[in-house]
Design a protein around this motif. Structure first.
Motif, PDB file in Angstrom:
ATOM      1  N   GLY A 196     -43.070   5.739 -52.248  1.00 36.46           N
ATOM      2  CA  GLY A 196     -43.071   6.775 -53.264  1.00 36.46           C
ATOM      3  C   GLY A 196     -44.105   7.841 -52.998  1.00 36.46           C
ATOM      4  N   LEU A 197     -45.190   7.473 -52.308  1.00 38.49           N
ATOM      5  CA  LEU A 197     -46.210   8.476 -52.024  1.00 38.49           C
ATOM      6  C   LEU A 197     -46.531   8.487 -50.537  1.00 38.49           C
ATOM      7  N   GLU A 198     -46.660   9.663 -49.964  1.00 35.93           N
ATOM      8  CA  GLU A 198     -47.046   9.763 -48.558  1.00 35.93           C
ATOM      9  C   GLU A 198     -48.478  10.258 -48.510  1.00 35.93           C
ATOM     10  N   PHE A 199     -49.346   9.502 -47.895  1.00 39.16           N
ATOM     11  CA  PHE A 199     -50.763   9.860 -47.859  1.00 39.16           C
ATOM     12  C   PHE A 199     -51.125  10.510 -46.534  1.00 39.16           C
ATOM     13  N   GLU A 200     -51.825  11.601 -46.599  1.00 43.56           N
ATOM     14  CA  GLU A 200     -52.268  12.281 -45.393  1.00 43.56           C
ATOM     15  C   GLU A 200     -53.247  11.390 -44.640  1.00 43.56           C
ATOM     16  N   SER A 201     -54.193  10.809 -45.381  1.00 43.54           N
ATOM     17  CA  SER A 201     -55.069   9.816 -44.744  1.00 43.54           C
ATOM     18  C   SER A 201     -54.933   8.544 -45.562  1.00 43.54           C
ATOM     19  N   VAL A 262     -58.943  10.896 -53.087  1.00 40.67           N
ATOM     20  CA  VAL A 262     -57.523  10.591 -52.909  1.00 40.67           C
ATOM     21  C   VAL A 262     -57.049   9.535 -53.914  1.00 40.67           C
ATOM     22  N   ARG A 264     -58.184   9.328 -56.912  1.00 41.41           N
ATOM     23  CA  ARG A 264     -58.054  10.099 -58.148  1.00 41.41           C
ATOM     24  C   ARG A 264     -56.718  10.823 -58.209  1.00 41.41           C
ATOM     25  N   VAL A 265     -56.346  11.472 -57.112  1.00 41.74           N
ATOM     26  CA  VAL A 265     -55.080  12.199 -57.095  1.00 41.74           C
ATOM     27  C   VAL A 265     -53.900  11.235 -57.242  1.00 41.74           C
ATOM     28  N   ALA A 266     -53.957  10.121 -56.509  1.00 44.44           N
ATOM     29  CA  ALA A 266     -52.872   9.147 -56.599  1.00 44.44           C
ATOM     30  C   ALA A 266     -52.701   8.679 -58.041  1.00 44.44           C
ATOM     31  N   GLU A 268     -53.539  10.306 -60.711  1.00 46.09           N
ATOM     32  CA  GLU A 268     -53.021  11.451 -61.458  1.00 46.09           C
ATOM     33  C   GLU A 268     -51.508  11.539 -61.307  1.00 46.09           C
ATOM     34  N   LEU A 269     -51.014  11.398 -60.062  1.00 41.36           N
ATOM     35  CA  LEU A 269     -49.587  11.523 -59.796  1.00 41.36           C
ATOM     36  C   LEU A 269     -48.790  10.371 -60.389  1.00 41.36           C
ATOM     37  N   LEU A 270     -49.399   9.196 -60.432  1.00 37.01           N
ATOM     38  CA  LEU A 270     -48.671   8.026 -60.909  1.00 37.01           C
ATOM     39  C   LEU A 270     -48.918   7.762 -62.389  1.00 37.01           C
ATOM     40  N   GLY A 271     -49.781   8.554 -63.001  1.00 38.25           N
ATOM     41  CA  GLY A 271     -50.073   8.338 -64.416  1.00 38.25           C
ATOM     42  C   GLY A 271     -50.904   7.089 -64.665  1.00 38.25           C
ATOM     43  N   ASP A 273     -54.796   5.068 -64.802  1.00 37.61           N
ATOM     44  CA  ASP A 273     -56.201   5.304 -65.090  1.00 37.61           C
ATOM     45  C   ASP A 273     -57.025   4.494 -64.102  1.00 37.61           C
TER      46      ASP A 273
ATOM     47  N   MET B   1     -59.136  18.624 -57.289  1.00 37.64           N
ATOM     48  CA  MET B   1     -57.718  18.920 -57.528  1.00 37.64           C
ATOM     49  C   MET B   1     -57.636  20.319 -58.119  1.00 37.64           C
TER      50      MET B   1
ATOM     51  N   LEU C   3     -45.826  15.093 -67.877  1.00 36.02           N
ATOM     52  CA  LEU C   3     -46.772  15.136 -66.779  1.00 36.02           C
ATOM     53  C   LEU C   3     -46.291  16.061 -65.682  1.00 36.02           C
ATOM     54  N   GLY C  29     -54.175  16.020 -50.614  1.00 35.63           N
ATOM     55  CA  GLY C  29     -54.207  14.946 -49.626  1.00 35.63           C
ATOM     56  C   GLY C  29     -53.037  13.987 -49.734  1.00 35.63           C
ATOM     57  N   ILE C  30     -52.255  14.086 -50.790  1.00 32.39           N
ATOM     58  CA  ILE C  30     -51.054  13.251 -50.877  1.00 32.39           C
ATOM     59  C   ILE C  30     -49.849  14.179 -50.818  1.00 32.39           C
ATOM     60  N   ARG C  31     -48.916  13.847 -49.947  1.00 32.17           N
ATOM     61  CA  ARG C  31     -47.752  14.712 -49.764  1.00 32.17           C
ATOM     62  C   ARG C  31     -46.528  14.123 -50.417  1.00 32.17           C
TER      63      ARG C  31
END
Lengths: 346, 376, 85
Positions: A196-201, A262, A264-266, A268-271, A273, B1, C3, C29-31
């Motif tokens: 579901g998510l592609e991580f750059e690193s 990263v 934190r962003v993940a 955020e994207l997945l909802g 905490d 972000m 969201l 950083g996440i694509r």
């Protein structure tokens, strides 16, 4: 206008739900309502990660952990590393030096031999790094379809080196709450493989032995009141369990709690905490206020806890709740996890 | 972000809170109509930063909470058919129907799966030609473009085993229903930013004029919400009643035209029952006749019994902003997230759940959080 | 439920089946692959708001700065007021 009805309460207690394994409220309810009444004894009732026992003049700690993580192999580790480090860490949280582990394997018919070898090799490496020996074990095989690859149980014994009891009962008002590093890496590493998510690193699991950090604190003479490793349910579950058992209030500052960019962003994207996401190489330590700075220095001198920070404080107040002051300055209760945020995370 | 962190900056947020304090001279009641905004407000403790005169109430902004009981029972019945894979967003799983939730039937063996997008459900249909894939399409206008595209794609590709159980709701009619109620105490609205990102904000102009209420299209981050409150209060203090756009970095007056076109192609407006409020005319979306074969209601007709009334749950009053969750006698005692009596206690965007999790309770006359605040 | 997260467009392409516009979007950083059919005006390098796999709006970067300008002006106004006798 017709008033629509509200539903009847749904039955929750007649079957096991996935959420019972989540490490949050339902897990605790299960323990309280099914296991504790049946097995009641003082060691069990302390509700700590491991049991501290006296036998033949020695103070020993004993613990057990079962791993059902899926997938078996993920960035930064395998079910094997988790099993070794997890048990080593539970002993460390009792203030005990781990020295022997057992390993019980339930293998599913059809599991690839190469996968098994990879997992066993990772266990060997983790045990070596933690200076423990896997001294006994057991193997069973179940029919294809009944086992999901591999379930692994490790039990461990350690010698208690802590001069005073380490646990919620020793927590005092004014104690500093220290976190050993950034949160959420393990949970996100698992999710990154599930797709579901592609991580750059790549995000790697933080699985590691915490014993070097704990040993360093005791060797420096820090009066450690309580230790807890953060696994399922994240920092929030650990703090809630301790606040509730100690019957005190804990306050934490969101701005102080480290979370890598990263992760934190993940979240955020997945909802999700990050405060509820699983870790496998992080601990929270409760020490007296006067020892806080020195304890942080000592933790930071160890690789596994190099990112240690002070996250909060303990207050006198029997409510047993955890309050979070948000990044923007408002307050909220950091509640115990209700269902499960992520299934099969460790 | 980028475009998120800046709006969570401590100094900027405190500064905006100060601006609100300076502008406020009288008590005002504002309502937001979006679960996402409810969540941010309660999670960041934003109410603590507002002057005591400002009361922020939560409206029926949680689409999960307002999904009719009958629709959940329908989803549960369809999920129990052996050939069906029922897909849904995570939240819907835990909302209790008259007897069970989707989560309950999942634990009893029904194939219920969480997806993050309706396109995931469509992909499941392509990958499982022998199964019937049903997507439970619940949401406000924000999610309608995605759902419309999924059905449109399914139609173009002639995917035979994909259908949607549609329970879309529209915000402006709900706002009007609240304003039209004789008990309405709301003096200004924060309009849901992402709904307006799709639909624009022209449809709020007649509402603002008719009821003489300020309506401010607002974003979701702490700074956005405070700026929205500031703009609304400034209007109230000066006796204005206009539609303003705080979330201009994302929202244009006309909204997203291509998205609106696709929605109009696939869906049509219909009446819809809102759990806790009742039926509101022209407040929902259903599939047009041309796309009827993708309608799970037609494809899987089920018998739904009538649900019994629970006397305790006051979800309707909470959803209309007439009661705070902790004013419900069952709140936190008989009604908790583990033993919910109503939908707002289950959904992560529901006001009752938010208040329960984040501690807005009344104990001995004080909320837990206000006791803590006095320590800092 | 509402969201929507902002991300930067890295590449744009047409998908094979129905010719719908899609792109690869970077979220710090996440694509993720995202459908761009609803933002035909979006270009590589633009920031878009993404909701359940669909870009629904291109971020207006000028507007994004506006609130910070307003806050700065508030600060300056206060300084002036405090300076006055």
């Amino acid at each position: 206008m017709a008033i629509l009805s509200c539903p009847l309460p749904r039955p929750t207690t007649d079957r096991i739900l996935l959420a019972h394994g989540g490490g949050g409220r339902l897990t605790n309810q299960l323990i309280e309502s099914v296991f504790l009444p049946a097995f009641s004894n003082s060691a069990l009732e302390s509700r700590h990660d491991g049991a501290v026992l006296s036998a033949a003049g020695a103070r020993l700690a004993m613990t057990t952990d079962t791993y059902v993580v899926h997938p078996l192999i993920f960035p930064g580790g395998t079910i094997g590393d988790l099993a070794v480090n997890g048990t080593v860490n539970d002993l460390a949280m009792c203030g005990a030096r781990p020295f022997a582990l057992s390993a019980g394997f339930v293998l599913e018919e059809g599991l690839s031999m190469e996968t098994l070898r990879t997992i066993v090799a990772s266990m060997r490496d983790a045990a070596w790094a933690a200076h423990v020996a896997i001294v006994t074990g057991d193997t069973k095989v179940v029919d294809k379809g009944k086992g999901d690859g591999l379930f692994l149980n490790t039990s461990g014994i350690g010698v208690v080196v802590a001069p005073h009891p380490v646990g919620p009962e020793s927590v005092r008002p004014g104690d500093a709450v220290l976190v050993s590093g950034d949160l959420g890496a393990h949970g996100i590493a698992i999710l990154s493989v599930r797709g579901g998510l592609e991580f750059e690193s790549e995000v790697q699991s933080d699985t590691a032995s915490l014993w070097p950090a704990v040993e360093a604190l005791f060797e420096a003479g820090i009066e450690v009141h309580c230790l807890r490793d953060l696994t399922r349910g994240g920092l929030s579950s650990a703090l809630n369990e301790i606040a509730s058992a100690a019957r005190m209030r804990i306050t934490v500052e969101e701005a102080q709690i480290p979370v890598s960019g990263v992760v934190r962003v993940a979240c955020e994207l997945l909802g999700l905490d990050p405060l509820y996401v699983a870790n496998e190489g992080r601990l929270v330590a409760f020490v007296p206020e006067r020892d806080a700075d020195r304890a942080l220095e000592i933790l930071r001198s160890q690789a596994v806890s190099a990112g240690a920070v002070r996250a909060g404080t303990v207050h006198e107040d029997v409510s047993g709740i955890v309050i979070l002051r948000s990044r923007v300055g408002g307050n909220r209760v950091l509640d115990m996890l209700s269902g499960e945020q992520l299934p099969r995370i460790c | 972000m980028k475009f998120l962190d800046e709006y969570r900056d401590y100094a900027s947020v405190q500064r905006m809170a100060q601006a609100i304090r300076r502008t406020t001279t009288r008590p005002w009641t504002l309502m937001e109509v979006c679960g996402g905004q409810t969540h941010t407000i309660v999670k960041t403790g934003l109410q603590d930063l507002l002057p005591a005169e400002i009361s922020l109430v939560h409206g029926p902004g949680c689409p999960v909470c307002v999904t009719p009981l009958e629709m959940i029972d329908r989803a549960v019945a369809i999920a129990q058919r052996p050939e069906v894979i029922l897909c849904s967003f995570g939240d819907m799983l835990r909302v209790p129907g008259s007897a069970q939730s989707l989560f309950d039937v999942k634990s009893l063996g029904a194939d219920v799966r969480i997806v993050y997008s309706p396109l995931d459900a469509l992909q499941l249909a392509r990958a499982n030609p022998k199964r019937e894939v049903v997507f439970f399409a619940v949401g406000f206008e924000t999610t309608a473009p995605a759902n419309a595209m999924a059905v449109w794609e399914a139609e173009r590709e002639k995917v035979p085993n994909f259908s949607m159980l549609v329970s879309h709701v529209l915000v402006p009619p709900a706002m009007e229903a609240i304003l039209a109620s004789p008990d309405c105490r709301v003096q200004a609205f924060l309009a849901a930013g992402h709904v307006c990102m799709v639909m624009g904000f022209e449809e709020y102009l007649p509402i603002s004029r008719k009821y003489r209420v300020p309506i401010v299209v607002t974003g979701f981050e702490p700074l956005d919400l405070l700026e929205g409150v500031h703009m609304a209060v400034a209007q109230l203090e000066s006796g204005r009643a206009e539609v303003e756009n705080q979330y201009a970095r994302a929202v244009r007056r006309a909204g997203n035209r291509p998205a609106q076109q696709r929605i109009a192609e696939v869906f049509e407006v219909t009446r819809r029952a809102w759990r806790g409020i009742g039926e509101i005319p022209s407040s929902g979306l259903r599939l047009r006749d041309a796309y009827r074969r993708f309608d799970a209601e037609s494809r899987f007709p089920v018998e739904i019994g009538h649900a019994a009334e629970s006397s305790e749950c006051i979800a309707g009053l909470v959803l209309q902003g007439q009661r705070k969750p902790y004013e419900c006698p069952a709140f936190g005692t008989r009604c908790t997230p583990d033993t919910p009596l109503g939908a707002p206690m289950v959904s992560s965007e529901g006001a009752c759940a938010a208040y329960f999790h984040f501690g807005r309770r009344k104990e001995n006359g004080d909320s837990i959080v206000s006791i803590a605040a006095s320590d800092h | 439920m509402c969201l929507a997260v902002p991300g930067r467009i890295l590449t744009i392409f047409e998908e094979e089946n129905l010719g719908l516009r899609r792109g690869k979007v970077d979220f710090s950083g996440i694509r993720k692959e995202v459908c761009l059919a609803y933002t035909p005006e979006a270009r590589v390098g633009d920031y878009v708001l993404v909701h359940v796999g669909f870009a629904l709006s291109v971020v207006d970067e000028q507007e994004a700065q506006r609130v910070f300008e307003a806050l700065r002006q508030l600060d300056q106004l206060e300084e002036l007021q405090e300076g006055a006798p």
